[in-house]
Design a protein around this motif. Structure first.
Motif, short mmCIF file in Angstrom:
data_model
loop_
_atom_site.label_atom_id
_atom_site.label_comp_id
_atom_site.label_asym_id
_atom_site.label_seq_id
_atom_site.Cartn_x
_atom_site.Cartn_y
_atom_site.Cartn_z
N LYS A 28 0.68 -14.57 -3.15
CA LYS A 28 -0.60 -15.29 -3.15
C LYS A 28 -1.46 -14.83 -4.33
O LYS A 28 -2.07 -15.66 -5.00
CB LYS A 28 -1.33 -15.08 -1.83
N GLN A 29 -1.51 -13.53 -4.58
CA GLN A 29 -2.28 -13.03 -5.73
C GLN A 29 -1.77 -13.64 -7.04
O GLN A 29 -2.56 -14.03 -7.89
CB GLN A 29 -2.22 -11.50 -5.81
N TYR A 104 -7.92 1.95 -7.78
CA TYR A 104 -7.49 1.21 -6.60
C TYR A 104 -6.62 2.04 -5.66
O TYR A 104 -6.62 1.81 -4.46
CB TYR A 104 -6.69 -0.03 -7.02
N VAL A 105 -5.83 2.95 -6.24
CA VAL A 105 -4.85 3.71 -5.47
C VAL A 105 -4.94 5.18 -5.85
O VAL A 105 -4.97 5.51 -7.04
CB VAL A 105 -3.41 3.19 -5.73
N ILE A 124 -0.69 -0.69 -1.99
CA ILE A 124 -0.49 -1.75 -2.99
C ILE A 124 -1.85 -2.32 -3.37
O ILE A 124 -2.58 -2.81 -2.50
CB ILE A 124 0.45 -2.85 -2.47
N PRO A 125 -2.22 -2.25 -4.64
CA PRO A 125 -3.51 -2.78 -5.09
C PRO A 125 -3.41 -4.30 -5.37
O PRO A 125 -3.30 -4.73 -6.51
CB PRO A 125 -3.78 -1.99 -6.36
N PHE A 126 -3.44 -5.08 -4.30
CA PHE A 126 -3.22 -6.52 -4.42
C PHE A 126 -4.17 -7.15 -5.44
O PHE A 126 -3.74 -7.96 -6.26
CB PHE A 126 -3.37 -7.19 -3.05
N GLU A 127 -5.45 -6.80 -5.37
CA GLU A 127 -6.42 -7.40 -6.29
C GLU A 127 -6.12 -7.03 -7.74
O GLU A 127 -6.28 -7.85 -8.64
CB GLU A 127 -7.85 -6.97 -5.93
N LEU A 128 -5.70 -5.81 -7.97
CA LEU A 128 -5.36 -5.38 -9.33
C LEU A 128 -4.16 -6.17 -9.86
O LEU A 128 -4.13 -6.55 -11.03
CB LEU A 128 -5.08 -3.87 -9.37
N ILE A 129 -3.18 -6.43 -9.02
CA ILE A 129 -2.02 -7.22 -9.43
C ILE A 129 -2.49 -8.64 -9.78
O ILE A 129 -2.03 -9.24 -10.76
CB ILE A 129 -0.93 -7.23 -8.35
#
Length: 151
Positions: A28-29, A104-105, A124-129
């Motif tokens: 989704k990201q 983020y992590v 897992i840094p979803f927003e960063l990905i």
């Protein structure tokens, strides 16, 4: 672990339960943040985000029948991996990512040349990905690919 799935939905359906949610959120990201022009497809048994032949007829130099790969997403045996070809070829983008990751992590970044590995699904840094996915357009990737990778 290469899947024989022919669609992203089939790929996700075949994953173990603990990986379905993670891969779905990462997907989704990517879909929400990749600039217009990239396409999602199955590549090399993984989810792939490519520059299609309609934008880059030459395709991938290793196999011109394949569209030009940009990002791949995979559930591997011991980790989830995001393979980002742009980060491998662009030192400034790599430095940006390495500098942002600790924001983020708190655990150490586990990364190869283009592979970002996540062994702990809670880190897992979803927003960063998503931010990383948004940083390069198909045109910018084609230009970088031809200048740095294709030679």
């Amino acid at each position: 672990m290469q899947s024989k799935a022919t669609t992203p939905e089939q790929y996700i359906k075949e994953l173990p339960e603990d990986r379905k949610e993670v891969i779905t959120k990462l997907r989704k990201q990517l879909l929400d943040n990749l600039p217009k022009g990239f396409e999602e497809q199955m590549c090399y048994g993984m989810l792939g985000y490519v520059v299609p032949h309609s934008l880059y007829p030459d395709g991938y130099h290793c196999d011109p029948e394949q569209a030009l790969p940009f990002i791949n997403l995979a559930s591997q045996k011991n980790h989830v991996a995001v393979y980002h070809s742009g980060i491998y070829s662009d030192p400034d983008l790599m430095q940006w990512f390495v500098n942002e990751y600790p924001k983020y992590v708190k655990t150490k970044l586990d990364m190869g040349k283009s592979c970002i590995r996540f062994k702990n699904m809670k880190n897992i840094p979803f927003e960063l990905i998503g931010e990383l996915a948004a940083k390069m357009t198909p045109k910018e990737w084609i230009d970088r690919y031809e200048a740095v990778v294709k030679r």
